[in-house]
Structure formats: C-alpha cells, structure tokens
Design an enzyme around this catalytic site. Structure first.
Site, PDB file in Angstrom:
ATOM      1  N   GLU A  76      -2.050  -9.771  -9.574  1.00  0.00           N
ATOM      2  CA  GLU A  76      -1.337  -9.028  -8.542  1.00  0.00           C
ATOM      3  C   GLU A  76      -0.667 -10.022  -7.595  1.00  0.00           C
ATOM      4  O   GLU A  76      -1.322 -10.617  -6.744  1.00  0.00           O
ATOM      5  CB  GLU A  76      -2.303  -8.133  -7.772  1.00  0.00           C
ATOM      6  CG  GLU A  76      -3.090  -7.172  -8.652  1.00  0.00           C
ATOM      7  CD  GLU A  76      -4.134  -6.408  -7.856  1.00  0.00           C
ATOM      8  OE1 GLU A  76      -3.765  -5.733  -6.881  1.00  0.00           O
ATOM      9  OE2 GLU A  76      -5.328  -6.509  -8.214  1.00  0.00           O
ATOM     10  N   SER A  83       0.831  -1.205   0.000  1.00  0.00           N
ATOM     11  CA  SER A  83       0.000   0.000   0.000  1.00  0.00           C
ATOM     12  C   SER A  83       0.864   1.254   0.000  1.00  0.00           C
ATOM     13  O   SER A  83       1.895   1.304   0.684  1.00  0.00           O
ATOM     14  CB  SER A  83      -0.901   0.008   1.239  1.00  0.00           C
ATOM     15  OG  SER A  83      -1.541   1.266   1.392  1.00  0.00           O
TER      16      SER A  83
END
Length: 781
Positions: free
Chosen positions: A541, A352
């Site tokens: 991903e 993130s």
C-alpha cells in the site's frame, strides 16, 4: 419451434447486428465509431466469496470480527489482452483484502498444467481491492494469519479456484477488440487520514499538487468487435474501509459495490439486451425486478393472491438448486460475453473513504491532528463516512460516487490504446537491497533496506480502525512494557534497530522464523504494458506521495528512453496490493513521523527508494526490449501451514423441525411499501462452511408471476438490499439459524413476493445434504 418462429428468430438476429452498432454508437461510446482492432481481448468473472461463517476477516486484525453472513458476494474479475500473434498480459482484480503470494504461485501452477507457458508469473498480475470484510487466512506468512487462527484452507481454495476460473473465462472469450483509456477527477471519495505525515514532505513537492490525496481515476473500456462494450477496469485510490471493524458480513466494501452498480447498469440499460429479450427469448427471463413488467396494480387482489401461498417447510434440494435460481446467472445470454467491471486499487495507503473526518466517540470533537487520539488514547478516534452512522449507507455512497465517475469516463472514452503488449517481472529480496541515492553535489551514496520490522505505531491502527491498549500513532520512542513483551518473541539487535531508525521496533518479523517465516523478504515487482498504458504491480500500500514519486520516476524513464512509440501521452497506473502483500510504503519524510503507515513500512526508511530503483530498471528493460534476471524465488510454505480453526462437526435441528423450516415468518396480509420498508424472515439453518454455494446464493427474493403462478428470482445475496445473516445460539452449538433481511428498494415493482433460503447441513459422519425453505407470501406496493 415452428417454421414461422425460426424465420422470425433468423430475421431478428440479422436486425440485431444493426442494433449492436447503434448501441455502441449512441448509448455507450459517445457517438464515435471505432473500426480498427488492435488486440484480442477477453474478460471473465467468478465467485470468490469463500466461507461466510466462523472465519476471521482480513484487514483490521480484530479477533472479534468473525464472518457471520453476506452483505454481497466477492468476485475475481479478469481481463486478458493479446497481440494477435504476439505477447499477452493478464490482470486479475480481486474483491479481497490483498493478493497473496502463495495463492498466485498455486494459480500459476494450475495455469501451467492447463496452458503450458502461455500464462506465467511474468505476465499474470493479481491485485486486491483492499476490502476489510472478506475471509482471512489465505496468506502464507505468520503475521497475516494470527487473527484467523492460522491458515484457512477454504479461504485459500475459494481464491485459487475463482482466479483460475475467471482467467479460463477470459481466455475462452478472447476475440478481436479495442481498448480505450480515459481519466478524470473524483473529488469526494477519499481524504488523507495521515495529513501530519503528508505535511512532512517537502513544501516544493507538495506545491505541485492541488490535493493531499490522488483524485484521478484512470479507466479502460473494452470493446469487442462484434458485441460492442464488454467491460471496464479502473484504478482509483481509496481504502476499502467504509465497512467498520465491527462488521461481520462479507462485503466488497465501496469498490465491490461500485462494480455491482456498473455491471447491473450495463445489463439493464443496453438497447440490445432489452430488444433481444423482448423478441427472442422463449421464456420469461429471470431478471432483476426493475425490468419485470408490472401488471399487478390492484392492492386487494394482490393481498388475496398472497394469502394462497403459505410458508413452505424445509425440504431437500440439489447442490445446484441455489445456482440455478441465482438472479444474475439467468440475466446472461449464453452466446454473449458478460459485462465485467472492476474497480481496482492503487496508492491508497493514506487515503480513507471516511470523508467527513475523524472524531472522538465520547466528545464528538475532532481527534488530535498529529496522533489521532482522544484524551491521549486512540481507541475512541474513528473516521466518519458520508452515511454516518450507517456504514452500509457509507459503503453505498462511496461506491456510487466511484460508479458515477467511471460511467462518465466510460461513455466519453475516445483515446485508443495502440502499440505493443509486453511485460517485465522480477523477484527482489527487500531485506538486504543495496539502493543508490543521488546527492545534491552530483555524487551518490549507497544505503540498504532492512529485514522486515513493524513499529509501535502499527499497533495503534488508524482512524479507519483504531488499535487497542495504549499505542498511539506518531510514536518514535516506544514503550518499556511493550518492549519486554516484544523481547519474549524476538529482540532486535543494534544493527536492526539502527537500520529502521527512527522506527522503534515492536515486532521484528523479518527475523522471526518459527514455526516458519513471519514476514516476506522476496517481493514480486511487475510491469504490464498495453500500448501507451503501463501498469505497475506493487505488493503493498503506497501512500499518496510515494505513489506519485514512483509513477513520475517510471514515466520519466519511459519518456527519456528514445523509444519513438512512446513520444505521445503515456499513462502509468499503480496496481496496489498485487501479487503478494508486504504492508505499507511511505516516503522517507513520512517515515520520520512514524504514524501507522510509516510504522508499517516493513523494510526501513529507504523502502520507496528501493522500489523506484528497481522499477526504473524494469521499465528500461521493457522499452529497450532487454531480458531481466528472474531474481530469487520466493518460498512455498503451503505444506508448513498450521490451522487452529475448529471444523464443523455436525448440524442439528430441534426434534420435529427440518432444515429450511421458517422460525419467524412474515405476518399474514403483510403489505409493504417500496423504498421505505423492510421484511425479515428467520429459518432453521446449518453452517455455511458446509458448502460455500459458490456461484449460487444462500438467500433469494422471489416474485410471483401472476400469469402462470411461477416464482421468478429477483434479488439474491449478491444484491446490496438483501442481507443474509447466520448465527448460533451458543458458540459450539450444532443448531443455527439464518436471518434474511430485505430492504425493499424503490426500483422493486409492485406484486407478490416471498423469501427463500438455501443451505447445506452436515451429518455427524461427514456427509452433507442440501435443503431449501420459503416464507409465506407478502405484498409490495
């Protein structure tokens, strides 16, 4: 042009060859001279922004996140590398959430019609940066277009057109040149958002790595033999989620911002550019304001000058008016290739950009470590970016950190890529792949992947964008109520449940086929080779540790091949979200925890092992120069697509008003300061879906040139400081307005400015007419 002028131009052009040399030597290459051209290189870039209104954004699966303007534009950036008389590879980086299988299929069809078999699905790789602020509706499987109300043809066409045009540019720019590779650590642009899952990996494996996310950036620097540096592409892992799930402005997020910073840096800071514009240009170039010479110092004189320029009422314009006034189209010299800089995505699955951590909105305390909840609920747990609470500032900061790292690597790059250009590609059915796993006793066992399915924790979302209702990350049991809801769509049988264990299945997407397939089964796997660099294109991903395992497996395979030209340093990078999309890939151990990433690993606990097995086969065939079977062809579902997005019927204005009229103007005698102030102007407008103004702009800041009283474009809707916002008074209203906000940067030069808006309005029976309007002038000091 006079004879003296021609002589001066010819003389200056001869001198420019020396300037180019010194530019390469001192400004851009760290003082190293490169004389040997190993390859032909070509780069290209094209606008893929798409519809800036009414279309749901791809990434957060939030029905309420609908586009209503532009933060800055999206682009497809391409490089082509070719042996002078041999093979070539193409890599396209998209400012989009992910690549799309159907988009690639249609791009390849177009390239085949134009170039024959020169560019195919085998040697063309397309990857997305994973911004969550781009238009959706361009993938062909049901699960990915539910929130966009089905397929969105404008989103699809913008991508196909943009990719094709960027490849055409790169092809036409092919020239002798060299490529250099460099890598380094960037420590403050990503954190692990699922650390409890990461900690489930073996401690011995974790101990080999200093961090729980990959910190390494790998950069390629492209140097044209004549022009010097012409571009850079780099790979670094961090999610495109600096912009939140409530944002409605189209944005390339942190990686798109980094590209804009890098390209603008190059255009503004090369010796050749400033030299050539000063001595060769026959007219004042349309440049960004920081390089426009300032002679306008007297504040009172500026106010008096501005008072002569009142707002211009809306008037008709041509379709090319906005592209003709676009800032960066005029920056480029026609005879010199544009500098292209792409910030590509890699194994970002659990990474993130919200580096301050995840906190509860209600208490301000850190979220629960294992489940990312606040009082047992996930809705209040959000990650915070470095600019918290300003998501635009967080986007800028994370983009700037990547830009600065890339710039350092770019300037210091000295290792030259040398060797073969090659590629391998295969389609693999991951719904029923036999995977051979080694056992500790030296034997092996065969396991299988599963038809696609999503777990309960998928619906919980992440700390970058939490889900709704009562779903939580780390749920390996499920919920009786949601099982009843699930069973209305499809009840998974025992075989499917056992295959995915311990994932409790919420959506059995791999076995749902009405009105057509809900999820992919056949995936594209690809390796592109340029000398000692190997790019692994994966349609998903990968988490940090999953990516490490794949890279290590391929690198070991290459090292053990006995190939003499691979005896030195080998660089292996993963290009994520490439050539299609199939959600996440975790390690077997992370999968057991069933956080969001594990619940979104579609093909069961052995998905990663399947990837490693198949990529080892591909890499072996590559270094041994052996062919591979193409595998099963994925479906083309374009003709089956359904769309429920309401078309634009017509645009109107109140009686007596025209499109482009100023509704809310700047105050008279307005004087603003650089770096502090903002100016806002509101115009009568029309739906941006009428014309996407591709390679153009909806909004423009213009600066008055005092000498000849002409307006020069200095900022447009591809600048982060200028925001174009579009709105209707009511959902189905035919009236609308455009709000243009300019946050005046410190780099703006003092002078007289105005705001201009471009658009296109639709009449009841379908014809579209273009318009423009401008605000009154104001002063910036």
């Amino acid at each position: 042009m006079s004879g003296n002028a021609k002589w001066l131009r010819d003389f200056t052009m001869m001198e420019l060859s020396l300037v180019r040399l010194w530019t390469v030597l001192f400004l851009l290459t760290g003082g190293v001279v490169y004389s040997h051209s190993e390859y032909l290189i070509g780069l290209g870039s094209y606008d893929i922004t798409g519809p800036a209104a009414d279309v749901n954004m791809m990434g957060y699966a939030n029905m309420e996140q609908v586009a209503s303007g532009i933060h800055f534009r999206l682009r497809a950036r391409t490089f082509i590398v070719s042996e002078p008389q041999g093979k070539r590879v193409v890599f396209v980086n998209l400012d989009a959430c992910m690549a799309s299988q159907i988009v690639k299929l249609k791009v390849i069809e177009r390239l085949k019609a134009r170039y024959g078999d020169l560019y195919t699905e085998k040697n063309v790789g397309i990857s997305g940066i994973h911004t969550h602020a781009g238009p959706g509706g361009y993938l062909q499987y049901v699960i990915y277009i539910v929130t966009s109300l089905g397929f969105v043809r404008q989103s699809f066409d913008a991508l196909v057109d943009g990719i094709e045009n960027s490849i055409i540019q790169a092809h036409e720019n092919l020239r002798p040149g060299s490529i250099f590779v460099n890598n380094g650590e960037l420590l403050d642009a990503g954190v692990n958002r699922s650390p409890s899952a990461y900690l489930n990996n073996p401690s011995g494996e974790r101990s080999k790595h200093k961090y729980d996310v990959d910190k390494e950036m790998t950069l390629l620097k492209f140097v044209d033999d004549q022009w010097g540096p012409v571009g850079s592409f780099n790979w670094f892992a961090t999610h495109g989620t600096s912009m939140s799930r409530s944002n409605s402005l189209i944005s390339g997020d942190n990686k798109g911002a980094a590209s804009r910073f890098m390209e603008d840096w190059f255009e503004q800071n090369t010796v050749e550019r400033s030299y050539s514009e000063e001595f060769i240009s026959d007219e004042i170039p349309r440049r960004v304001s920081s390089i426009i010479e300032n002679h306008q110092d007297n504040h009172q004189e500026l106010l008096e000058l501005a008072s002569y320029f009142e707002s211009q009422p809306g008037k008709p314009a041509t379709r090319i008016s906005s592209s003709a006034r676009r800032v960066r189209s005029a920056l480029r010299k026609a005879e010199m290739p544009g500098f292209v800089s792409a910030f590509c995505q890699t194994n970002c699955g659990d990474v993130s950009p919200n580096v301050l951590g995840a906190f509860c909105l209600d208490t301000g305390l850190p979220c629960d470590f294992n489940h990312s909840t606040c009082g047992g609920k996930n809705e209040m747990c959000y990650g915070r970016g470095p600019g918290y609470p300003d998501e635009f500032e967080s986007t800028r900061i994370i983009g700037e950190r990547q830009f600065k790292m890339a710039l350092d690597l770019f300037n210091k790059a000295s290792e030259q890529l040398q060797g073969k250009v090659d590629y391998r590609h295969v389609y693999v059915d991951f719904s029923q792949l036999n995977v051979t796993l080694p056992k500790k006793n030296g034997k092996s066992e065969v396991v299988k992947t599963c038809p696609a399915a999503m777990g309960f924790a998928f619906a919980a979302g992440t700390t970058d964008g939490p889900g709704a209702f009562d779903f939580t990350q780390g749920d390996d049991k499920g919920n009786p109520f949601w099982r009843l809801v699930r069973n209305v769509l499809k009840t998974p049988d025992k075989k499917q449940n056992d295959c995915h264990y311990p994932k409790p299945i919420l959506l059995d997407t791999g076995e749902m086929t009405k009105p057509y397939d809900w999820a992919p089964s056949i995936l594209s796997l690809q390796i592109l080779r340029i000398g000692q660099l190997f790019i692994l294109s994966v349609p998903g991903e990968f988490t940090t540790m999953a990516g490490r395992r794949l890279r290590d497996a391929v690198k070991t395979q290459l090292k053990n091949s006995g190939n003499k030209d691979l005896s030195g340093e080998i660089h292996v990078v993963i290009a994520g979200l490439a050539n299609g999309y199939s959600q996440y890939v975790t390690t077997f151990e992370e999968y057991q925890v069933q956080r969001y990433e594990g619940a979104s690993t579609l093909y069961g606990p052995h998905t990663l092992s399947g990837y490693i097995q198949e990529f080892k086969k591909l890499s072996k065939s590559l270094v041994l120069d052996m062919p591979v079977q193409p595998g099963p062809q994925p479906p083309d579902l374009l003709d089956k697509q359904l769309s429920f997005l309401t078309p634009v019927m017509m645009d109107t204005t109140p009686d007596g008003d025209s499109f482009g009229d100023v509704i809310s103007d700047v105050p008279k005698n307005l004087s603003l300061k650089r770096g502090n102030d903002q100016v806002t102007v509101v115009f009568r407008s029309a739906c941006p879906r009428n014309d996407l103004l591709t390679e153009g702009t909806f909004a423009l800041v213009e600066k008055l040139e005092q000498k000849d009283k002409t307006w020069t474009p200095v900022y447009d809707d591809d600048d982060l400081c200028l925001r174009f916002k579009w709105s209707r008074p009511k959902k189905l209203s035919s009236r609308s307005q455009a709000t243009v906000e300019w946050r005046i940067p410190e780099s703006a030069s003092p002078g007289v400015y105005r705001i201009t808006h471009f658009g296109a309005a639709k009449k009841l029976f379908g014809s579209v007419h273009h318009f423009t309007g401008s605000s009154s002038a104001f002063v910036v000091t």
